[in-house]
Design an enzyme around this catalytic site. Structure first.
Site, PDB file in Angstrom:
ATOM      1  N   ARG A 260      41.629  41.801  32.764  1.00 29.74           N
ATOM      2  CA  ARG A 260      42.794  40.959  32.494  1.00 29.74           C
ATOM      3  C   ARG A 260      43.799  41.665  31.582  1.00 29.74           C
ATOM      4  O   ARG A 260      45.021  41.546  31.766  1.00 29.74           O
ATOM      5  CB  ARG A 260      42.314  39.652  31.857  1.00 29.74           C
ATOM      6  CG  ARG A 260      43.400  38.639  31.590  1.00 29.74           C
ATOM      7  CD  ARG A 260      42.781  37.301  31.194  1.00 29.74           C
ATOM      8  NE  ARG A 260      43.764  36.421  30.594  1.00 29.74           N
ATOM      9  CZ  ARG A 260      43.691  35.930  29.356  1.00 29.74           C
ATOM     10  NH1 ARG A 260      42.663  36.246  28.590  1.00 29.74           N
ATOM     11  NH2 ARG A 260      44.624  35.145  28.889  1.00 29.74           N
TER      12      ARG A 260
ATOM     13  N   HIS B 239      47.658  42.222  32.700  1.00 27.82           N
ATOM     14  CA  HIS B 239      48.745  41.541  32.006  1.00 27.82           C
ATOM     15  C   HIS B 239      49.725  42.523  31.374  1.00 27.82           C
ATOM     16  O   HIS B 239      50.892  42.177  31.164  1.00 27.82           O
ATOM     17  CB  HIS B 239      48.179  40.581  30.969  1.00 27.82           C
ATOM     18  CG  HIS B 239      47.658  39.313  31.561  1.00 27.82           C
ATOM     19  ND1 HIS B 239      47.736  38.088  30.933  1.00 27.82           N
ATOM     20  CD2 HIS B 239      47.056  39.068  32.758  1.00 27.82           C
ATOM     21  CE1 HIS B 239      47.209  37.150  31.698  1.00 27.82           C
ATOM     22  NE2 HIS B 239      46.774  37.733  32.812  1.00 27.82           N
TER      23      HIS B 239
ATOM     24  N   HIS C 292      38.989  37.571  40.765  1.00 29.93           N
ATOM     25  CA  HIS C 292      38.439  36.378  40.110  1.00 29.93           C
ATOM     26  C   HIS C 292      36.952  36.220  40.402  1.00 29.93           C
ATOM     27  O   HIS C 292      36.328  35.280  39.888  1.00 29.93           O
ATOM     28  CB  HIS C 292      39.195  35.124  40.562  1.00 29.93           C
ATOM     29  CG  HIS C 292      40.444  34.880  39.769  1.00 29.93           C
ATOM     30  ND1 HIS C 292      41.534  34.217  40.295  1.00 29.93           N
ATOM     31  CD2 HIS C 292      40.777  35.211  38.503  1.00 29.93           C
ATOM     32  CE1 HIS C 292      42.485  34.160  39.373  1.00 29.93           C
ATOM     33  NE2 HIS C 292      42.045  34.752  38.278  1.00 29.93           N
ATOM     34  N   THR C 293      36.409  37.102  41.196  1.00 32.38           N
ATOM     35  CA  THR C 293      34.950  37.119  41.330  1.00 32.38           C
ATOM     36  C   THR C 293      34.309  37.430  39.986  1.00 32.38           C
ATOM     37  O   THR C 293      33.137  37.135  39.758  1.00 32.38           O
ATOM     38  CB  THR C 293      34.512  38.151  42.390  1.00 32.38           C
ATOM     39  OG1 THR C 293      33.144  37.946  42.722  1.00 32.38           O
ATOM     40  CG2 THR C 293      34.697  39.576  41.904  1.00 32.38           C
TER      41      THR C 293
ATOM     42  N   TRP D 251      34.330  31.364  38.695  1.00 29.39           N
ATOM     43  CA  TRP D 251      34.698  31.229  40.106  1.00 29.39           C
ATOM     44  C   TRP D 251      33.512  31.507  41.020  1.00 29.39           C
ATOM     45  O   TRP D 251      33.476  31.049  42.158  1.00 29.39           O
ATOM     46  CB  TRP D 251      35.823  32.202  40.441  1.00 29.39           C
ATOM     47  CG  TRP D 251      37.179  31.826  39.951  1.00 29.39           C
ATOM     48  CD1 TRP D 251      38.145  31.145  40.643  1.00 29.39           C
ATOM     49  CD2 TRP D 251      37.748  32.092  38.675  1.00 29.39           C
ATOM     50  NE1 TRP D 251      39.280  30.982  39.877  1.00 29.39           N
ATOM     51  CE2 TRP D 251      39.054  31.561  38.647  1.00 29.39           C
ATOM     52  CE3 TRP D 251      37.284  32.735  37.520  1.00 29.39           C
ATOM     53  CZ2 TRP D 251      39.907  31.656  37.541  1.00 29.39           C
ATOM     54  CZ3 TRP D 251      38.116  32.834  36.420  1.00 29.39           C
ATOM     55  CH2 TRP D 251      39.411  32.284  36.434  1.00 29.39           C
TER      56      TRP D 251
ATOM     57  N   ASP E  26      32.151  41.589  43.906  1.00 30.83           N
ATOM     58  CA  ASP E  26      31.897  41.606  45.345  1.00 30.83           C
ATOM     59  C   ASP E  26      32.883  40.638  45.992  1.00 30.83           C
ATOM     60  O   ASP E  26      33.904  40.289  45.389  1.00 30.83           O
ATOM     61  CB  ASP E  26      30.439  41.242  45.651  1.00 30.83           C
ATOM     62  CG  ASP E  26      30.022  39.886  45.082  1.00 30.83           C
ATOM     63  OD1 ASP E  26      30.916  39.067  44.757  1.00 30.83           O
ATOM     64  OD2 ASP E  26      28.805  39.630  44.967  1.00 30.83           O
TER      65      ASP E  26
ATOM     66  N   ASP F  82      44.014  29.464  43.865  1.00 30.24           N
ATOM     67  CA  ASP F  82      42.884  29.962  44.658  1.00 30.24           C
ATOM     68  C   ASP F  82      42.847  29.261  46.017  1.00 30.24           C
ATOM     69  O   ASP F  82      42.726  29.911  47.065  1.00 30.24           O
ATOM     70  CB  ASP F  82      41.556  29.709  43.933  1.00 30.24           C
ATOM     71  CG  ASP F  82      41.475  30.375  42.573  1.00 30.24           C
ATOM     72  OD1 ASP F  82      41.919  31.530  42.461  1.00 30.24           O
ATOM     73  OD2 ASP F  82      40.974  29.737  41.633  1.00 30.24           O
TER      74      ASP F  82
END
Length: 393
Positions: free
Chosen positions: A128, A132, A261-262, A293, A301, A322
Site C-alpha cells: 500500500r 499510494h 487485495h488478495t 478479502w 494468488d 470490488d
C-alpha cells in the site's frame, strides 16, 4: 512489536579533485548544519553510516550531497522520531535531493526488507505504501514533481495526513532503520522496492522493476489531497476509471491491480469499512482484527477474484469497488479470466505493478537501474505465514 496491516554511480576523476571536493563538502556541511537541524531531537546521533561501502567511490556532486560519506555522517545517520511527526520527519536531509540510488545498497535494502517481512508479516502495508506514493500521478501534468507519482513525497507529514493514507506512518516506521542503513537509496526507490518485494515474498510474480527515482525535497512539493481512489463511491466503475485513467492505466490494469487485495485487511477505525474482527483475522498474525478479502490474506494468488465471484463467506470483505469488477461488462471480462487462470493474472499483474511503480518518476540515470538478472518468472508459492492467516499452525 507487531504492527497492524492494511490496505518505495559516480566516480571521482582524481585524488586531488576528491580532496578539493571533500573540502567543499565539509564547508557546506558546517554552513548548513543549523538549517538542516533546526528541530534537534534527543535521539540525534553523529555516528557513522551503517551501510556497507559500495565497491566504487561515488563522485561528490553539489546536486546530490547524499552521495558524500561526510554528509552521511553528519546528517543521514540520525535516528529520526517515530512517534512525533514534523515537516522534517524521517530525514534531516529531506531537503537534499538525491539524483540516484546506489545499486549495491538497493540489493542490501531488499534483503533487509525480506527479513522484516518474515518477522512482522507486513506485506499488505508495504504494498500500500508503494502504491499510494505512485498513485497520485496525473498524466495531464507534464512538470515534475507537480504531476505527482513515485517521488517519495509520502514521507512528509502533510501527505501522510491525507485520509487515504491513514496508518501508513506504520510502514514508514518499519522502513526507517533500512533508510538509515542504506542512505544512498532514495525514499521513492525504497517505497517501490518494499512494495514489489512484499508481493514476491508473499508468493506473487516477479515484478520487472527498475530504480533510480529522484526524491522531492520538501513538503511543498507534495500533491494535493484527493488523487487516490475511494472504496465506496456512488458509481464505483466510473470512479475507478476516473482515477486510474488519470494515471494512464486501462481497464485490464485496473482489474489486475485490484487483485492485490488478495493481501491484507481493512480496518474500520482507519477506513470506515469492514468488520472489527472475523474468524480469519482474530488470531493475527500481527495485531489481530480487521476484515480480509481472502481467507489466506498473506498469500498472493487469485483467491480475490474467486471469492468475489463465489460470495459464499460473509466474513470476507467485498467493497463496492470490488463488486463492480464482476458487474461492469468491461471489467468482468478480465475478472472472470483471472478467477480461472492464475498464470494470466500473475503475468498481467506484474506488468501493471511495474507500470504503476514508474508513474510520474524522474529517473537518474534516465534509463533507470536494474538490480535483477535474467528473465522475470513467477515466484514459487513458498510463503509460510499464509498458514497463520488461516488459523493453522
Amino acid at each position: 512489536m507487531e504492527l497492524p496491516h492494511t490496505l518505495s554511480l559516480f566516480h571521482s576523476s582524481s585524488s586531488s579533485a576528491a580532496a578539493t571536493a571533500t573540502s567543499m563538502i565539509a564547508s557546506t556541511a558546517v554552513a548548513t548544519t543549523s538549517r538542516l537541524l533546526r528541530s534537534p531531537s534527543p535521539r540525534a546521533s553523529l555516528s557513522l553510516s551503517r551501510a556497507p561501502a559500495p565497491a566504487h567511490s561515488p563522485r561528490l556532486s553539489s546536486s546530490c550531497l547524499r552521495s558524500s560519506p561526510l554528509v552521511s555522517r553528519l546528517f543521514l545517520s540520525q535516528r529520526r522520531p517515530s512517534l512525533h511527526l514534523s515537516a522534517t520527519s524521517y530525514s534531516a536531509a529531506s531537503s537534499l535531493r538525491c539524483a540516484a540510488s546506489d545499486p549495491e545498497q538497493l540489493k542490501g535494502a531488499r534483503e533487509d526488507i525480506k527479513e522484516i517481512l518474515k518477522s512482522k508479516f507486513c506485506h499488505p502495508i508495504l504494498v500500500r505504501l508503494g502504491w499510494h506514493d505512485a498513485g497520485t500521478y496525473n498524466k495531464d501534468i507534464e512538470e515534475w514533481p507537480k504531476r505527482g507519482g513515485a517521488n517519495g513525497s509520502l514521507r512528509f507529514e502533510i501527505e501522510l495526513k491525507h485520509a487515504a493514507n491513514a496508518g501508513l506512518v506504520n510502514a514508514l516506521k518499519l522502513l526507517e532503520p533500512i533508510k538509515d542503513k542504506y542512505s544512498n537509496v532514495s525514499y521513492a526507490d525504497l517505497f517501490q522496492l518494499a512494495s514489489a518485494t512484499a508481493i514476491e515474498e508473499a508468493g506473487g510474480p516477479k515484478i520487472p522493476m527498475k530504480y533510480g527515482r529522484v526524491d522531492v525535497s520538501s513538503p511543498e512539493e507534495c500533491p494535493e489531497e484527493g488523487r487516490l481512489p475511494d472504496a465506496g463511491p456512488p458509481s464505483p466503475a466510473d470512479h475507478l476509471r476516473q482515477v486510474f485513467y488519470r494515471m494512464g492505466l486501462n481497464d485490464k490494469e485496473i482489474v489486475a491491480l485490484s487483485g492485490a487485495h488478495t493481501l491484507g485487511r481493512s480496518r474500520p477505525e482507519r477506513s470506515g469499512w469492514g468488520k472489527p474482527e472475523t474468524k480469519h483475522t482474530k488470531d493475527g498474525p500481527g495485531a489481530p482484527g480487521g476484515q480480509s478479502w481472502t481467507v489466506q490474506w498473506l498469500k498472493f494468488d487469485n483467491s480475490y477474484f474467486k471469492d468475489i465471484k463465489a460470495k459464499k463467506d460473509e466474513d470476507l470483505l467485498i467493497l463496492p469497488t470490488d463488486a463492480t469488477l464482476f458487474d461492469d461488462p468491461s471489467f468482468k471480462v478480465y475478472a472472470e479470466k483471472y478467477a480461472e487462470d492464475q498464470e494470466t493474472f500473475f503475468k498481467d499483474y506484474a506488468e501493471a505493478h511495474a507500470k504503476l511503480s514508474n508513474l510520474g518518476a524522474k529517473f537518474d540515470p534516465p534509463e533507470g537501474i536494474v538490480i535483477d538478472d535474467g528473465p522475470s518468472k513467477p515466484a514459487p508459492e513458498k510463503f509460510v505465514a499464509a498458514n497463520y492467516s488461516s488459523g493453522k499452525v
